[in-house]
Design a protein around this motif. Sequence first.
Motif, PDB file in Angstrom:
ATOM      1  N   SER A 175       0.864  -1.220   0.129  1.00  0.00           N
ATOM      2  CA  SER A 175       0.046   0.029   0.004  1.00  0.00           C
ATOM      3  C   SER A 175       0.844   1.079   0.006  1.00  0.00           C
ATOM      4  O   SER A 175       1.833   1.439   0.937  1.00  0.00           O
ATOM      5  CB  SER A 175      -0.973  -0.029   1.422  1.00  0.00           C
ATOM      6  OG  SER A 175      -1.886  -1.105   1.243  1.00  0.00           O
ATOM      7  N   LYS A 176       0.587   2.061  -0.954  1.00  0.00           N
ATOM      8  CA  LYS A 176       1.465   3.436  -1.123  1.00  0.00           C
ATOM      9  C   LYS A 176       0.459   4.445  -0.671  1.00  0.00           C
ATOM     10  O   LYS A 176      -0.257   4.820  -1.745  1.00  0.00           O
ATOM     11  CB  LYS A 176       2.151   3.385  -2.260  1.00  0.00           C
ATOM     12  CG  LYS A 176       3.166   2.227  -2.691  1.00  0.00           C
ATOM     13  CD  LYS A 176       3.897   2.468  -4.121  1.00  0.00           C
ATOM     14  CE  LYS A 176       4.638   1.462  -4.300  1.00  0.00           C
ATOM     15  NZ  LYS A 176       5.271   1.469  -5.865  1.00  0.00           N
ATOM     16  N   PRO A 177       0.449   5.176   0.280  1.00  0.00           N
ATOM     17  CA  PRO A 177      -0.385   6.383   0.731  1.00  0.00           C
ATOM     18  C   PRO A 177       0.114   7.763  -0.040  1.00  0.00           C
ATOM     19  O   PRO A 177       1.630   7.864  -0.327  1.00  0.00           O
ATOM     20  CB  PRO A 177      -0.211   6.543   2.181  1.00  0.00           C
ATOM     21  CG  PRO A 177       1.301   5.902   2.414  1.00  0.00           C
ATOM     22  CD  PRO A 177       1.487   4.906   1.393  1.00  0.00           C
ATOM     23  N   SER A 178      -0.885   8.511  -0.427  1.00  0.00           N
ATOM     24  CA  SER A 178      -0.333   9.970  -0.913  1.00  0.00           C
ATOM     25  C   SER A 178      -1.510  10.562  -0.204  1.00  0.00           C
ATOM     26  O   SER A 178      -2.689  10.550   0.083  1.00  0.00           O
ATOM     27  CB  SER A 178      -0.760   9.730  -2.654  1.00  0.00           C
ATOM     28  OG  SER A 178       0.212   9.013  -3.167  1.00  0.00           O
ATOM     29  N   SER A 179      -1.088  11.998  -0.228  1.00  0.00           N
ATOM     30  CA  SER A 179      -1.879  12.934   0.512  1.00  0.00           C
ATOM     31  C   SER A 179      -1.612  14.439  -0.431  1.00  0.00           C
ATOM     32  O   SER A 179      -0.729  14.402  -0.734  1.00  0.00           O
ATOM     33  CB  SER A 179      -1.589  13.220   1.739  1.00  0.00           C
ATOM     34  OG  SER A 179      -2.322  14.312   2.533  1.00  0.00           O
ATOM     35  N   SER A 180      -2.598  15.178  -0.679  1.00  0.00           N
ATOM     36  CA  SER A 180      -2.588  16.331  -1.193  1.00  0.00           C
ATOM     37  C   SER A 180      -3.622  17.349  -0.567  1.00  0.00           C
ATOM     38  O   SER A 180      -4.723  16.921  -0.030  1.00  0.00           O
ATOM     39  CB  SER A 180      -2.830  16.326  -2.618  1.00  0.00           C
ATOM     40  OG  SER A 180      -4.292  15.938  -2.946  1.00  0.00           O
ATOM     41  N   ASN A 181      -2.988  18.521  -0.386  1.00  0.00           N
ATOM     42  CA  ASN A 181      -3.771  19.725   0.063  1.00  0.00           C
ATOM     43  C   ASN A 181      -3.919  21.180  -0.981  1.00  0.00           C
ATOM     44  O   ASN A 181      -2.504  21.137  -1.563  1.00  0.00           O
ATOM     45  CB  ASN A 181      -3.040  20.440   1.387  1.00  0.00           C
ATOM     46  CG  ASN A 181      -3.375  19.405   2.370  1.00  0.00           C
ATOM     47  OD1 ASN A 181      -4.231  18.398   2.477  1.00  0.00           O
ATOM     48  ND2 ASN A 181      -2.507  19.546   3.563  1.00  0.00           N
TER      49      ASN A 181
END
Length: 166
Positions: free
Chosen positions: A125-131
């Motif tokens: 699982s490779k998490p990503s986050s963006s704001n």
Amino acid sequence: MKHLSILILVVAFLQGCATTYQSSGFSGGYSETQLDENVFKVTFRGNGYTSRERASDFTLLRSAELTLQSGYKYFAVIDANSYTSNSTYTTPTTSNTTANVYGSGNYAYGNATTTTYGGQTYNISKPSSSNTIVCFKEKPENVLSYNAEFIYKNITQKYGIQPAAN
């Protein structure tokens, strides 16, 4: 006890392999796009050893860093997304056969042992986050905003990151 020691070493090693706070590269990292004078889209992409919390924290950290670098003190998150890409990896299978044969008269006797290694499947699982953030020089009223210096200080301390020289 021996197995527990090995397990602890493996876990410690894997935690050290999580994506570090860095500009985007092969193993992940942050990137940003400036959308307006005071508006940025900030993204952090982790590798298979990165937790969702770490990806989210590093997105906030980069948001705070950009805010300060751009001459602002506060930022508001106007859009946030987090997602995880999932994949699997199966190790190759290898078999090794050992045989013993002996004969007596017109007869041959023997035995063989085959050992198979590999074939384990791992979920990755490779998490990503963006704001998407808007930066402000003064603390805006009636808007949930973050103090960039406070966020920067706390997240760098949490992960033991050396502050960048300005």
